[in-house]
Design an enzyme around this catalytic site. Structure first.
Site, PDB file in Angstrom:
ATOM      1  NE  ARG A 248      -5.432  26.722  12.169  1.00  0.00           N
ATOM      2  CZ  ARG A 248      -4.777  27.410  11.244  1.00  0.00           C
ATOM      3  NH1 ARG A 248      -5.322  27.624  10.049  1.00  0.00           N
ATOM      4  NH2 ARG A 248      -3.577  27.894  11.495  1.00  0.00           N
TER       5      ARG A 248
ATOM      6  CE  LYS B  81       4.830  22.757  15.695  1.00  0.00           C
ATOM      7  NZ  LYS B  81       4.542  23.862  14.778  1.00  0.00           N
TER       8      LYS B  81
END
Ligand code: BES
Ligand code: ZN
Ligand code: ZN
Length: 504
Positions: free
Chosen positions: A341, A267
């Site tokens: 997920r 990130k």
């Protein structure tokens, strides 16, 4: 903090009196005001007439000389016609804020609403995360006791509901405590320990699976994401089976990424900053279940929290990797930052072992949900359209607001894998990221009734929440409310769409 329901007469003798008023509303309509001594009433009426408008957010003190009552604080609520339940939840917080700012340790409050909500909202406003700060000489500002003024005949009832609200508020704050804990201290094993101690305290059954167990089970998703970190993964299982024997369990699943660097798809710095809170869904499940146990709800609930740290290293999973999930389906990793997920896939498959009446997951899954909805609600997805209205209402009732987004099959082809079964992000589409996340998760619940709540928009508090900075404890109140309504929504129904005829 103590919250004590007292009679109006008793409340009227407290040193600090808090009274909320609509715009142009006379204090004379307030039952607590009417119990104040005549000279106090006279002074407050004069003040209200001359200096107080009742605008939303307006807060003014009336100081009094002599007598038991020293100060009456008036809180403006704005136009009565624009009032709603979301505004009501902020009143107790304004009270606590005003008290903290004025170093008022005790006050009596007039509040025309649910005493349980009054309690948890007050507690939430009291909370501050200051473990890592030196204590000021005068101590942290703290409200010691609130006297909640109620009708005499309602006092016993109010005491019971206040106690429920306190249980909920305490669990919300403990979830905030966990989520605010820096990544160096909040590791998967630490989260598991926190779950065990919450379980011990409230009478839940806790089982912690370690890496070996996960390998044996075949949780390739959890193991894949965990691989880059020195911290070993955990899989937390909590059980509270106090419902009727024939009630299928409500299975709660929470994302427990204790720090999300993004992994190899690292990130950028401004997006990594708050990623120690990426286990907020896990914290919500742990403390939502603790709240359910403390309220002694007669339901069957299971909580599952896959806990990992997402790190870049020589052993990290990579873009392009194919992970064999517990379901047998392969997950094609297109982006290591879509890790939530991937671990949730295994947890959802595991949930099916319980033959659930409903699976509900809570996850700080996508920045896209935040983009779509803004700051004030979480995104709700369900594969049972008939439930949407009740699930939204549960949000409004609890204070953890949710709003629906579609879970249509139109979106499915966008996350089809190229070489694997299902990709962890849409390859060619920048739009609808929150929906892609939800659609991905849905692939792992087979035909079970399923709700996905993307809590990323509510992970951290915004100023208008009137809460301290950092984690909001989102999900705890929602889960408690969901467990309350669960006996009424546990349907076991097949999907609505498959029941309808083809041409409809
Ligand atoms: N934990 C993040 C999502 C997030 C972002 C939560 C900001 C709270 C605040 C999640 O793991 C993530 O990185 N999602 C990606 C998905 C993308 C790579 C498909 C995102 O939202 O950008
Ligand atoms: Zn991520
Ligand atoms: Zn994440």
């Amino acid at each position: 903090m103590k919250i004590t329901p007292v009679s109006y007469a008793a409340a009227a003798k407290v040193k600090n009196i808090f009274i909320p008023l609509f715009k142009n509303e006379s204090p004379a309509g307030d039952p607590l005001f009417m119990r104040l001594a005549p000279p106090v009433r006279k002074a407050v009426l004069k003040f209200a007439r001359e200096e107080f408008r009742g605008d939303e957010g307006e807060t003014k003190s009336v100081w009094l000389a002599g007598g038991a009552v020293r100060r009456v604080i008036l809180f403006g609520l704005g136009e009565k016609t624009k009032w709603n339940a979301r505004k009501a939840i902020l009143i107790p917080r304004r009270f606590v804020r005003a008290a903290k700012a004025g170093r008022i340790g005790e006050y009596a409050a007039s509040f025309d609403g649910d005493p349980a909500m009054f309690a948890h909202s007050s507690l939430m406003a009291q909370f501050e995360y200051n473990h890592y700060k030196a204590k000021p000489k005068e101590g942290w500002p703290e409200v010691k006791e609130i006297m909640l003024a109620v009708d005499d005949e309602k006092r016993a009832d109010a005491a019971r509901t206040v106690a429920e609200g306190i249980a909920i508020g305490e669990e919300v704050n403990t979830a905030r405590e966990l989520a605010n804990t820096p990544g160096s201290d909040m590791t998967p094993s630490h989260l598991a320990k926190a779950a065990q101690s919450a379980a011990r305290r409230t009478g839940l059954r806790a089982t912690i699976l370690d890496e070996k167990n996960l390998l044996r089970l075949g949780m390739g998703g959890v193991l894949g994401v965990a691989r880059g970190s020195n911290e070993k993964p955990r899989f937390i299982i909590l059980e509270y089976l106090k419902g009727p024997k024939d009630q299928k369990p409500l299975v709660l699943v929470g994302k427990g990424v204790t720090f999300d660097t993004g992994g190899i798809n690292l990130k950028p710095e401004q997006y990594m900053y708050e990623m120690h809170m990426d286990m907020s869904g896990g914290a919500a499940v742990i403390h939502g279940m603790a709240a359910i146990a403390r309220l002694k709800l007669a339901v069957n609930v299971v909580g599952l929290v896959p806990a990992v740290e997402n790190m870049p290293s020589g052993s990290s999973y990579r873009p392009g990797d194919q992970l064999k999930s517990l379901s047998g389906k392969t997950i094609e990793v297109l982006n290591t930052d879509a890790e939530g997920r991937v671990i949730l896939a295994d947890a959802l498959t595991y949930a099916l072992r319980y033959k659930p009446g409903l699976i509900a997951d809570f996850a700080t899954l996508t920045g896209a949900a935040h983009v779509a909805l803004g700051n004030y609600c979480s995104a709700l997805f369900t594969n049972r359209d008939a439930l949407t209205e009740k699930l939204v209402a549960a949000g409004t009732a609890s204070g953890d607001y949710v709003w629906p987004l579609p879970l249509w099959d139109e979106y499915l082809h966008e996350i089809k894998g190229m070489f694997g079964d299902i990709a962890n992000m849409a390859k060619n589409d920048r739009y609808g990221g929150a929906i892609h996340g939800a659609k991905f998760l849905e692939q792992f619940v087979e035909d079970a009734p399923f709700v996905h709540v993307d809590i990323a928009p509510r992970m951290t508090a915004v100023d208008s929440d009137l809460l301290s900075r950092g984690a909001t404890g989102v999900g705890v109140r929602y889960i408690t409310e969901l467990a309350r309504i669960y006996p009424r929504i546990e349907t076991g129904d097949k999907r609505q769409e498959t029941r309808r005829s083809k041409n409809e």
